[in-house]
Design a protein around this motif. Sequence first.
Motif, PDB file in Angstrom:
ATOM      1  N   LYS A 109      41.393  33.746  44.503  1.00 39.00           N
ATOM      2  CA  LYS A 109      40.927  33.893  45.877  1.00 39.00           C
ATOM      3  C   LYS A 109      42.003  33.507  46.884  1.00 39.00           C
ATOM      4  N   ILE A 110      42.854  32.570  46.515  1.00 44.09           N
ATOM      5  CA  ILE A 110      43.951  32.164  47.386  1.00 44.09           C
ATOM      6  C   ILE A 110      45.072  33.197  47.379  1.00 44.09           C
ATOM      7  N   LEU A 111      45.368  33.769  46.217  1.00 43.93           N
ATOM      8  CA  LEU A 111      46.533  34.635  46.063  1.00 43.93           C
ATOM      9  C   LEU A 111      46.288  36.101  46.406  1.00 43.93           C
ATOM     10  N   ALA A 144      37.073  38.095  40.655  1.00 42.40           N
ATOM     11  CA  ALA A 144      37.609  37.528  41.893  1.00 42.40           C
ATOM     12  C   ALA A 144      38.500  38.509  42.637  1.00 42.40           C
ATOM     13  N   ASP A 145      39.112  39.450  41.903  1.00 34.38           N
ATOM     14  CA  ASP A 145      40.049  40.398  42.525  1.00 34.38           C
ATOM     15  C   ASP A 145      40.134  41.651  41.658  1.00 34.38           C
ATOM     16  N   SER A 146      39.542  42.730  42.117  1.00 24.26           N
ATOM     17  CA  SER A 146      39.573  43.992  41.361  1.00 24.26           C
ATOM     18  C   SER A 146      40.639  44.956  41.889  1.00 24.26           C
ATOM     19  N   LYS A 147      41.474  44.489  42.835  1.00 21.18           N
ATOM     20  CA  LYS A 147      42.436  45.382  43.480  1.00 21.18           C
ATOM     21  C   LYS A 147      43.875  45.145  43.047  1.00 21.18           C
ATOM     22  N   HIS A 148      44.094  44.196  42.153  1.00 23.75           N
ATOM     23  CA  HIS A 148      45.434  43.958  41.636  1.00 23.75           C
ATOM     24  C   HIS A 148      45.422  44.044  40.113  1.00 23.75           C
ATOM     25  N   LEU A 149      46.595  44.240  39.547  1.00 28.11           N
ATOM     26  CA  LEU A 149      46.724  44.409  38.107  1.00 28.11           C
ATOM     27  C   LEU A 149      46.592  43.075  37.371  1.00 28.11           C
ATOM     28  N   ILE A 150      46.214  43.175  36.116  1.00 25.73           N
ATOM     29  CA  ILE A 150      46.287  42.041  35.187  1.00 25.73           C
ATOM     30  C   ILE A 150      47.182  42.483  34.041  1.00 25.73           C
TER      31      ILE A 150
END
Length: 413
Positions: A109-111, A144-150
């Motif tokens: 959530k911060i990043l 928490a974040d579905s818009k960046h890669l893992i």
Amino acid sequence: MKAFFKNLIFVCAFSFAVHSGAQVTTIKYFNPAPKGEIPIMAWASIPANELTDTNFMALKEAGININFSFHRFKNLNDVKKLLKLSAKYNIKSIVTCPELKSNPDSAVKILKSCKGLAGYFLVDEPPASDFEKLAEWAEKIKKADSKHLIYLNLFPYFVDPVTFGGTYEDYVEAFINKVALPFVSWDIYPITTAGIKTEWYKNLEIMRTVCMRHNLPFWTFALATPHTTSITYPTPTIEQLRLQLYTGLAYGSQGLQYFTFWCPPRYDRAFDYHEAPISDEGVRTHVYELTRTVNREIQNRAFVFLDGTVEAVNHLGEPLPEGTHPLTTLPKGVDTLYVINGGITVSQINNKGRRFLVLVNRSWEEPADLNLHFSAKAKLIRRDGTETSANLYETLTRIAPGDASIYEILSNK
């Protein structure tokens, strides 16, 4: 990767419970690089104590557009400083820090609003037995974040089968099905002082087959830092870099990675890492210039590979690499293609209706000579990205060691 990176594998820190049939969140793959560019990643890049404008400028000038740093990153503040500099130089970073594993929801959530963020790193070379734990960790990040890669990086083909929980294909399938990340990465460094590892092409064949089955992109590696384990890996030449990078692209790779870009710190020198593109003192080496040259020519011809569909990969020239397939039918628009000496990889790529023929010399030491004639109109795609009529050239074609000759076939008439 090698043992000194195993501190990246946070297996003992996992406390996640995995429930059979748990819902899996899907993240769609996107190209984290600037529009029209192939992702080129510096693996093991700038340490936390070396986050300066000078060092980011070195990445930028080398043609690096994706950064992966982890050395000495002690907390979120280090990562935020990294991402601020990444954004300043239009470089995206894949990140990791202790908080990402201890409290992923809060850390993400911060990043996630940081402009320099490409995605989040989990582990390097996990065994199949860790996939369920990794799936649970990844799921927390996805929610928490579905818009960046893992991102994580898999083992190569030749590791002990016990690690895979079956065959290598089983291992890759299990990773895709259980962890459900948006793309696949694995490392293999084929060039040694003893020659090319026989498993390299078989690894490429398996990965391409499995990823096609799941409609997933994959990223490949080139070794940029010489070192010694039970095997000695030499200081790369430009021919060796071209061979690794162009072969990956010929098989369909959608991202390229250098292991490593910044030389591992001295306290991690168990394997005598040296002559990386950037030394552990932050000084550019002669290998840096090689990567800069190759990166530039690859991006000049990115329109051939980026988002393209590899319709077929075959080989000419004996002996055929293990696990590969001989070319038995000529590509459309070609009426002559045979090797006089040497061996080549033959890749046929369709990119938004444009048809390309990519020929890669399998040797980094000797040129490959072949006869090539087009029955159709065709263009030669030069290193600088300019095009000229291929029909103006004689049929005798020489491909320099490790190099690629690239053509666009315009019609079958």
